[in-house]
Design a protein around this motif. Sequence first.
Motif, PDB file in Angstrom:
ATOM      1  N   SER A   1       8.688   9.167  13.201  1.00  0.00           N
ATOM      2  CA  SER A   1       8.473   7.962  12.408  1.00  0.00           C
ATOM      3  C   SER A   1       9.601   6.974  12.699  1.00  0.00           C
ATOM      4  O   SER A   1      10.580   7.291  13.385  1.00  0.00           O
ATOM      5  N   TYR A   2       9.471   5.791  12.126  1.00  0.00           N
ATOM      6  CA  TYR A   2      10.507   4.775  12.335  1.00  0.00           C
ATOM      7  C   TYR A   2      11.858   5.245  11.807  1.00  0.00           C
ATOM      8  O   TYR A   2      12.863   5.150  12.529  1.00  0.00           O
TER       9      TYR A   2
ATOM     10  N   TYR B   1      13.198   7.792  14.176  1.00  0.00           N
ATOM     11  CA  TYR B   1      13.631   7.166  15.427  1.00  0.00           C
ATOM     12  C   TYR B   1      15.011   6.554  15.258  1.00  0.00           C
ATOM     13  O   TYR B   1      15.869   6.664  16.142  1.00  0.00           O
TER      14      TYR B   1
ATOM     15  N   PRO C   1       3.764   2.263  18.894  1.00  0.00           N
ATOM     16  CA  PRO C   1       4.788   2.288  19.945  1.00  0.00           C
ATOM     17  C   PRO C   1       4.476   3.245  21.086  1.00  0.00           C
ATOM     18  O   PRO C   1       5.144   3.239  22.093  1.00  0.00           O
TER      19      PRO C   1
ATOM     20  N   TYR D   1      10.378   0.391  18.861  1.00  0.00           N
ATOM     21  CA  TYR D   1      10.230   0.243  17.412  1.00  0.00           C
ATOM     22  C   TYR D   1      10.839  -1.060  16.910  1.00  0.00           C
ATOM     23  O   TYR D   1      11.153  -1.196  15.741  1.00  0.00           O
TER      24      TYR D   1
END
Length: 657
Positions: A173-174, A177, A476, A486
């Motif tokens: 996930s963001y 990341y 992404p 991202y």
Amino acid sequence: MKPVLRTCVALLLALAGSGCMSLSPLQRDQAMHVAAQARSTAIDCDDPLTACARPSPLRALGARAFAQSAPGAPRHYALLLDYGQDALLSRLDLIRSAQRSIDLQTYIFDEDDAGRLTLDELLAAARRGVRVRMLVDQLSALKHVDTLAALASVHANFEMRVYNPLLGRARTSYPQYLLAAACCWRQLNRRMHNKILLIDDMVGITGGRNYQDRYYDWDSAYNFRDRDVLVAGPVAGEMKANFEAFWHARRSVPVAQLTDVAGRLLRAGAPPMPHTPFAAPERVAAISRDADDPLLVNERLAAAAIPVGEVAFIADPPDKHRRSYEDVAPSTVELRALIESAEREVLLQTPYLVLSRPAQALFESLHDRPDGPRVVVSTNSLAATDSFITYALSYKYKRRYLRDFGFNIYEYKPFPEDAPIDLDATGAVGIRWNPDGSVDIEARDHPPQASETDEVRLQPSGSGARRAPRSSERLPLDREYSALRYAGVGVNRPVPLQRAGVRIGLHSKSLVIDERIGVVGTHNFDPRGDNLNTESALVIEDPVFARALAASIRRDIAPANSWAIARRDKPPVFSGLDYSLAKISEHLPLFDLWPTRYATSYEFVPGPDCPRAPPPDDPGFRACHEPVGDFPEVNLGLKSVLTRIFTAFGAGLAPIL
């Protein structure tokens, strides 16, 4: 503790909690056991010798090449795959022809029509009795954990591994990341960019294409003009050895051992393979029928294969990603040696013209040679590229490329008039041009779901312009450069244009030396390829093949398809001062703010005195071209401003873009 600091600590703990929860070795073993128990062992074929494979003119090229080879005198057949439809057709034909093994290695594998069709074919081969192995880089290894869990447990003849998983996960996930960027920046940026499809250790395909609609002319808004090469013969053994090295590398993890996939298996057992309907089932059915037609495959593909002698496969090892690895990677060494060997011409095609310092030194030394070769470069324009930040770095160094290295640069147009693209296959809206240059758009009856996030911008037309439907957001997953994947949808979109159409972006990575050596591979000739990604390429020293590859690239740089880049007209006063200040500003790592750039784009204007377009270094160039601005076709706005900002401040990003 200050409130801001407490907030940061809390955020960090939350990130750590979301990203670092792991499973014990026992739990991972249990997940592997769940997957193994669920795998089917049923074989749909009663002929173990051939696995009920279908006859294939392309696989037959491999059998013929091996039969014609002798010790010290190998024979190969090489086939350029310029058209996306041909590239997909050849893959389907070869997968259906496999009798023993299929090895697939790639960077991106999406769950759109092209990806799901390929998966269906791989699983059908496994059920026939063929051993199928699939190795995908983690940043782009499918979109859904359920799909990965299903693949981990689908059949005993199918194995999947994920390369270099961040935080031990298949999907990040963001927040995860961000955590990986903070704790594991080195691991995050070292990616497996190799692309191989190998059938029965006889026939292989490599090149720029991933497994996603836009690489096969199946995207309704943005497609890549890309290139692969199919090679049949003994070099397949070298491709196999490199695949084995990656397959058994410590960074290649069985998919069932990844934290999120293993957790899914332990919670609910092995899920069934998803059967989401194809977005364009008629198109899928049509290419499937074509792949079942050996006469069509022979006429359209196999008959065009070029007989060649020795072929070299240059590839980086997975050891390139070890901290202890200090050598220059094999792909970089070999490509530089080939360029240094040039006597007359280097013809280079790359989507992202950002050169490492050693590469810059190499081209500068070539230019300084009294008899140095001409260097012709085909690359993307801002209007065509899928990475405007990378383009900004190329834009920054145009003066250096033109003046110090002597490059002849051609930038690909977003709407090329003579590209090897099957526009009908894209399923895009219908476009009708009006005499005044405006455009009308009409949606087709059943267009597939679009995959580009930009809304189509139209010039006013007599009947009233209509906006095309907004398409779905891209994840992404579809980005080949990892540092900014991202950074937001706006960063990861092509720039908005002044008119509508199916946009084409260059993605092929090829090199021709003196029309005697041709190279097709995965290396973008950039710092990432030199230092961070692992890369591979096929090198074919054969004049017939090299001329065919050169003709393909020259088609891309023709005036119908590319703008020429050359020095802009000198200002009427203080031109020397302007040049000197711009040069000083260019050399600054930051604050390259000089407003006047050295070069701009030119459009060929044919006429009685200009039947053909002279190159930028020809004295007659300006008489046959007119300047069209730094960013032709771009709807000037925020993206053009951002391009200039990254030109001014983004030099530090060059090593990771």
